[in-house]
Design a protein around this motif. Structure first.
Motif, PDB file in Angstrom:
ATOM      1  N   ALA A  57       0.849  -1.206   0.000  1.00 49.48           N
ATOM      2  CA  ALA A  57       0.000   0.000   0.000  1.00 49.48           C
ATOM      3  C   ALA A  57       0.874   1.241   0.000  1.00 49.48           C
ATOM      4  CB  ALA A  57      -0.929   0.003   1.216  1.00 49.48           C
ATOM      5  N   HIS A  58       1.942   1.218   0.792  1.00 53.74           N
ATOM      6  CA  HIS A  58       2.806   2.390   0.846  1.00 53.74           C
ATOM      7  C   HIS A  58       3.516   2.616  -0.490  1.00 53.74           C
ATOM      8  CE1 HIS A  58       5.123   5.537   2.817  1.00 53.74           C
ATOM      9  NE2 HIS A  58       6.125   5.130   2.075  1.00 53.74           N
ATOM     10  N   ARG A  59       4.021   1.535  -1.065  1.00 55.79           N
ATOM     11  CA  ARG A  59       4.664   1.659  -2.376  1.00 55.79           C
ATOM     12  C   ARG A  59       3.698   2.284  -3.387  1.00 55.79           C
ATOM     13  NH1 ARG A  59       9.588   2.249  -1.889  1.00 55.79           N
ATOM     14  NH2 ARG A  59      10.974   0.467  -1.670  1.00 55.79           N
ATOM     15  N   LEU A  60       2.469   1.772  -3.426  1.00 59.53           N
ATOM     16  CA  LEU A  60       1.501   2.290  -4.405  1.00 59.53           C
ATOM     17  C   LEU A  60       1.154   3.746  -4.111  1.00 59.53           C
ATOM     18  CD1 LEU A  60      -0.803  -0.829  -4.694  1.00 59.53           C
ATOM     19  CD2 LEU A  60       0.714   0.066  -6.453  1.00 59.53           C
ATOM     20  N   SER A  61       1.129   4.092  -2.815  1.00 56.17           N
ATOM     21  CA  SER A  61       0.780   5.474  -2.465  1.00 56.17           C
ATOM     22  C   SER A  61       1.863   6.441  -2.945  1.00 56.17           C
ATOM     23  CB  SER A  61       0.567   5.607  -0.962  1.00 56.17           C
ATOM     24  OG  SER A  61       1.815   5.662  -0.283  1.00 56.17           O
ATOM     25  N   GLU A  62       3.068   5.928  -3.175  1.00 60.12           N
ATOM     26  CA  GLU A  62       4.135   6.795  -3.699  1.00 60.12           C
ATOM     27  C   GLU A  62       3.819   7.298  -5.111  1.00 60.12           C
ATOM     28  OE1 GLU A  62       7.782   4.497  -1.341  1.00 60.12           O
ATOM     29  OE2 GLU A  62       7.646   4.369  -3.511  1.00 60.12           O
ATOM     30  N   TRP A  63       2.898   6.612  -5.787  1.00 55.56           N
ATOM     31  CA  TRP A  63       2.492   7.048  -7.124  1.00 55.56           C
ATOM     32  C   TRP A  63       1.551   8.252  -7.064  1.00 55.56           C
ATOM     33  CZ3 TRP A  63       4.210   6.214 -11.854  1.00 55.56           C
ATOM     34  CH2 TRP A  63       4.892   5.044 -12.158  1.00 55.56           C
ATOM     35  N   CYS A  64       0.977   8.517  -5.915  1.00 53.77           N
ATOM     36  CA  CYS A  64      -0.063   9.536  -5.811  1.00 53.77           C
ATOM     37  C   CYS A  64       0.496  10.888  -6.286  1.00 53.77           C
ATOM     38  CB  CYS A  64      -0.566   9.633  -4.377  1.00 53.77           C
ATOM     39  SG  CYS A  64      -2.007  10.665  -4.223  1.00 53.77           S
ATOM     40  N   GLY A  65      -0.115  11.447  -7.306  1.00 51.34           N
ATOM     41  CA  GLY A  65       0.369  12.702  -7.876  1.00 51.34           C
ATOM     42  C   GLY A  65       1.423  12.497  -8.941  1.00 51.34           C
ATOM     43  N   HIS A  66       1.876  11.260  -9.149  1.00 57.27           N
ATOM     44  CA  HIS A  66       2.913  10.981 -10.140  1.00 57.27           C
ATOM     45  C   HIS A  66       2.454   9.969 -11.190  1.00 57.27           C
ATOM     46  CE1 HIS A  66       5.920  13.050  -7.635  1.00 57.27           C
ATOM     47  NE2 HIS A  66       5.308  12.474  -6.619  1.00 57.27           N
ATOM     48  N   GLY A  67       1.188   9.579 -11.170  1.00 52.81           N
ATOM     49  CA  GLY A  67       0.704   8.572 -12.109  1.00 52.81           C
ATOM     50  C   GLY A  67       0.878   9.035 -13.552  1.00 52.81           C
ATOM     51  N   PRO A  68       0.961   8.065 -14.477  1.00 53.60           N
ATOM     52  CA  PRO A  68       1.179   8.427 -15.877  1.00 53.60           C
ATOM     53  C   PRO A  68       0.034   9.258 -16.458  1.00 53.60           C
ATOM     54  CG  PRO A  68       0.714   6.069 -15.655  1.00 53.60           C
ATOM     55  CD  PRO A  68       0.902   6.610 -14.271  1.00 53.60           C
ATOM     56  N   LEU A  96       9.014  -9.159  -2.606  1.00 52.75           N
ATOM     57  CA  LEU A  96       8.361  -8.595  -3.786  1.00 52.75           C
ATOM     58  C   LEU A  96       7.747  -7.226  -3.509  1.00 52.75           C
ATOM     59  CD1 LEU A  96       7.238  -8.980  -6.752  1.00 52.75           C
ATOM     60  CD2 LEU A  96       5.163  -9.844  -5.656  1.00 52.75           C
ATOM     61  N   VAL A  97       6.989  -7.125  -2.404  1.00 57.64           N
ATOM     62  CA  VAL A  97       6.179  -5.920  -2.205  1.00 57.64           C
ATOM     63  C   VAL A  97       6.999  -4.712  -1.775  1.00 57.64           C
ATOM     64  CG1 VAL A  97       4.086  -7.232  -1.737  1.00 57.64           C
ATOM     65  CG2 VAL A  97       5.549  -6.544   0.174  1.00 57.64           C
ATOM     66  N   GLU A  98       8.261  -4.932  -1.345  1.00 53.92           N
ATOM     67  CA  GLU A  98       9.078  -3.778  -0.958  1.00 53.92           C
ATOM     68  C   GLU A  98       9.912  -3.263  -2.131  1.00 53.92           C
ATOM     69  OE1 GLU A  98      10.974  -6.162   2.005  1.00 53.92           O
ATOM     70  OE2 GLU A  98      12.980  -5.814   1.195  1.00 53.92           O
ATOM     71  N   GLN A  99       9.874  -3.961  -3.264  1.00 50.48           N
ATOM     72  CA  GLN A  99      10.657  -3.518  -4.420  1.00 50.48           C
ATOM     73  C   GLN A  99      10.161  -2.141  -4.876  1.00 50.48           C
ATOM     74  OE1 GLN A  99      13.394  -5.274  -5.341  1.00 50.48           O
ATOM     75  NE2 GLN A  99      12.743  -6.418  -3.527  1.00 50.48           N
ATOM     76  N   PRO A 100      11.097  -1.290  -5.291  1.00 47.81           N
ATOM     77  CA  PRO A 100      10.713   0.077  -5.690  1.00 47.81           C
ATOM     78  C   PRO A 100       9.757   0.072  -6.873  1.00 47.81           C
ATOM     79  CG  PRO A 100      13.100  -0.127  -5.470  1.00 47.81           C
ATOM     80  CD  PRO A 100      12.545  -1.504  -5.387  1.00 47.81           C
ATOM     81  N   ASN A 101       9.030   1.181  -7.019  1.00 52.12           N
ATOM     82  CA  ASN A 101       8.025   1.282  -8.078  1.00 52.12           C
ATOM     83  C   ASN A 101       8.610   1.165  -9.475  1.00 52.12           C
ATOM     84  OD1 ASN A 101       5.900   1.562  -6.336  1.00 52.12           O
ATOM     85  ND2 ASN A 101       5.976   3.797  -6.328  1.00 52.12           N
ATOM     86  N   GLY A 102       9.847   1.662  -9.666  1.00 51.68           N
ATOM     87  CA  GLY A 102      10.415   1.675 -11.016  1.00 51.68           C
ATOM     88  C   GLY A 102       9.516   2.469 -11.947  1.00 51.68           C
ATOM     89  N   ASP A 103       9.371   1.983 -13.186  1.00 56.99           N
ATOM     90  CA  ASP A 103       8.425   2.645 -14.084  1.00 56.99           C
ATOM     91  C   ASP A 103       7.064   1.950 -13.970  1.00 56.99           C
ATOM     92  OD1 ASP A 103       8.712   0.269 -15.466  1.00 56.99           O
ATOM     93  OD2 ASP A 103       9.878   1.123 -17.107  1.00 56.99           O
ATOM     94  N   PHE A 104       6.122   2.374 -14.794  1.00 62.35           N
ATOM     95  CA  PHE A 104       4.762   1.842 -14.680  1.00 62.35           C
ATOM     96  C   PHE A 104       4.743   0.331 -14.923  1.00 62.35           C
ATOM     97  CE2 PHE A 104       0.345   1.281 -16.354  1.00 62.35           C
ATOM     98  CZ  PHE A 104      -0.315   1.679 -15.204  1.00 62.35           C
ATOM     99  N   ALA A 105       5.601  -0.154 -15.832  1.00 61.74           N
ATOM    100  CA  ALA A 105       5.648  -1.590 -16.119  1.00 61.74           C
ATOM    101  C   ALA A 105       6.102  -2.380 -14.878  1.00 61.74           C
ATOM    102  CB  ALA A 105       6.580  -1.865 -17.299  1.00 61.74           C
ATOM    103  N   TYR A 106       7.076  -1.858 -14.139  1.00 65.77           N
ATOM    104  CA  TYR A 106       7.523  -2.504 -12.903  1.00 65.77           C
ATOM    105  C   TYR A 106       6.369  -2.614 -11.918  1.00 65.77           C
ATOM    106  CZ  TYR A 106      12.623  -2.957 -13.171  1.00 65.77           C
ATOM    107  OH  TYR A 106      13.889  -3.362 -13.473  1.00 65.77           O
ATOM    108  N   THR A 107       5.669  -1.500 -11.772  1.00 67.97           N
ATOM    109  CA  THR A 107       4.566  -1.478 -10.809  1.00 67.97           C
ATOM    110  C   THR A 107       3.475  -2.468 -11.217  1.00 67.97           C
ATOM    111  OG1 THR A 107       5.011   0.776 -10.115  1.00 67.97           O
ATOM    112  CG2 THR A 107       2.758   0.000  -9.840  1.00 67.97           C
ATOM    113  N   VAL A 108       3.212  -2.554 -12.529  1.00 63.78           N
ATOM    114  CA  VAL A 108       2.176  -3.471 -13.009  1.00 63.78           C
ATOM    115  C   VAL A 108       2.594  -4.927 -12.781  1.00 63.78           C
ATOM    116  CG1 VAL A 108       1.099  -4.375 -15.114  1.00 63.78           C
ATOM    117  CG2 VAL A 108       1.082  -1.923 -14.661  1.00 63.78           C
ATOM    118  N   VAL A 109       3.847  -5.259 -13.087  1.00 62.52           N
ATOM    119  CA  VAL A 109       4.291  -6.648 -12.919  1.00 62.52           C
ATOM    120  C   VAL A 109       4.306  -7.019 -11.430  1.00 62.52           C
ATOM    121  CG1 VAL A 109       6.248  -8.221 -13.173  1.00 62.52           C
ATOM    122  CG2 VAL A 109       5.603  -6.724 -15.061  1.00 62.52           C
ATOM    123  N   ARG A 110       4.814  -6.152 -10.595  1.00 61.49           N
ATOM    124  CA  ARG A 110       4.822  -6.403  -9.151  1.00 61.49           C
ATOM    125  C   ARG A 110       3.395  -6.624  -8.660  1.00 61.49           C
ATOM    126  NH1 ARG A 110       6.660  -1.367  -5.937  1.00 61.49           N
ATOM    127  NH2 ARG A 110       4.491  -0.850  -6.415  1.00 61.49           N
TER     128      ARG A 110
END
Lengths: 269, 95
Positions: free
Chosen positions: A39-50, A103-117
């Protein structure tokens, strides 16, 4: 955030023997940490989504997982019975005490990383919740029942994005391939039981991972085929997170996650 | 990916069974399936709906504001078109 609507019977921690109670505490804590960290990793996208629409989609998933984590932490705190609260468990433990898979602590990377994770986690999470929903522990069953609908949508979201990226442009495919090559090794830990998980599985208290695998593998095969991506040869599973041996990334994540409670203990808003 | 390449879609939400779908806004998406998911994520976060319609904006043809006078003003003085000059029997409940 809403607490799940549980009946008093479901809220009462069952009268497990002390040792079993402690084992179940570890197990529930692991579920809680897993949902919280992702949840925290995904929240890092907030305001930065594609795009705005996906910014919201990622935030929605983050909030679903945070709500689920709270339910687990509350139950874990009761099972432990030493006066620690959900906040103590989430905010006042060190990295080595966290039990989330790598797995869940891996950094967001780009959108593809986030999707695969997300896809690797969702595929496991969905099947796990289906198992927990029918399990003997009423509290876990109730949490799973509520979370299952959310997880079903998460899996739909990440599956469709994986297909789009794989079967999209050369650029999206290049990024997807890279993400798969990097993250696939972390999938195995999800279904590799720790000694604690093995014991609870043998007692029939929690779902046996071996029983979840066929459905998980079938879904991976289906989605990758749609994405025109060849099935990766199973890499050696990278283990460690569930027994407290984490990557360097978790420390930085916790520094941010725990900053406020550590700096202003007991702060509420 | 260039966001401007994704077409615009209009979103209609039915707030509960029996009511009609109402226009709630628009969004960008590559195709109908993505538009549907985006609509779910953007417009139903607070329990706003039980059903979603999406339609690509280019399929909606709008009346021309420059023609508003000839389109709408002539109806302004035709009060006899409202069925308000009839006595409705009391036994008729739903009119």
């Amino acid at each position: 955030m809403a607490t799940p609507d549980l009946s008093p019977a479901q809220l009462a921690a069952p009268a497990y023997p002390a040792e079993l109670r402690s084992q179940l505490f570890q197990y529930v804590l692991q579920l809680a940490d897993t949902s919280l960290i992702l949840a925290h990793r995904l929240s890092e996208w907030c305001g930065h989504g594609p795009v705005l629409e996906q910014d919201l989609a990622l935030s929605n998933i983050a909030l679903d997982l945070l709500g689920e984590a709270r339910s687990y932490y509350q139950y874990a705190a009761e099972l432990e019975g030493r006066g620690r609260t959900e906040d103590d468990l989430a905010y006042l433990r060190s990295a080595v005490e966290y039990r989330n898979p790598l797995l869940v602590e891996q950094p967001n990377g780009d959108f593809a990383y986030t999707v695969v994770r997300q896809f690797l986690f969702d595929n496991f999470h969905y099947q796990l919740l289906k198992g927990l929903q029918n399990g003997p522990d009423a509290r876990l069953a109730a949490i799973a029942e509520k979370s299952l609908k959310e997880a079903a949508y998460h899996l739909k979201w990440s599956s469709e994005w994986l297909i789009r990226l794989g079967d999209g442009t050369p650029e999206s495919r290049r990024r997807l391939d890279k993400a798969i090559a990097t993250l696939w090794r972390f999938a195995g830990e999800l279904t590799t039981p720790t000694p604690n998980e093995s014991q609870l599985q043998e007692l029939g208290l929690v779902p046996d991972y071996a029983a979840l695998l066929p459905a998980m593998q079938a879904h991976v095969a289906h989605v990758l085929a749609e994405a025109t991506v060849p099935l990766p040869t199973a890499p050696v599973a990278q283990l460690g997170g569930k027994t407290g041996r984490h990557s360097e990334h978790l420390g930085y994540l916790l520094a941010e996650l725990q900053y406020l409670q550590r700096t202003y203990p007991g702060l509420t808003w | 990916m260039n966001n401007s390449e994704w077409p615009l879609w209009e979103v209609f939400i039915r707030s509960k069974q029996g009511l009609d779908h109402k226009h709630v806004g628009s969004l960008h998406a590559a195709d109908a399936a993505m538009a549907m998911q985006n609509a779910r994520d953007v417009y139903t976060r607070r329990l706003e709906g039980v059903s979603i319609w999406v339609v690509e904006s280019r399929h909606i043809h709008a009346s021309n504001p420059d023609e508003a006078a000839e389109f709408f003003d002539p109806a302004a003085d035709k009060v006899y078109r409202h069925p308000t000059f009839y006595d409705v029997p009391e036994s008729i409940k739903h009119m």
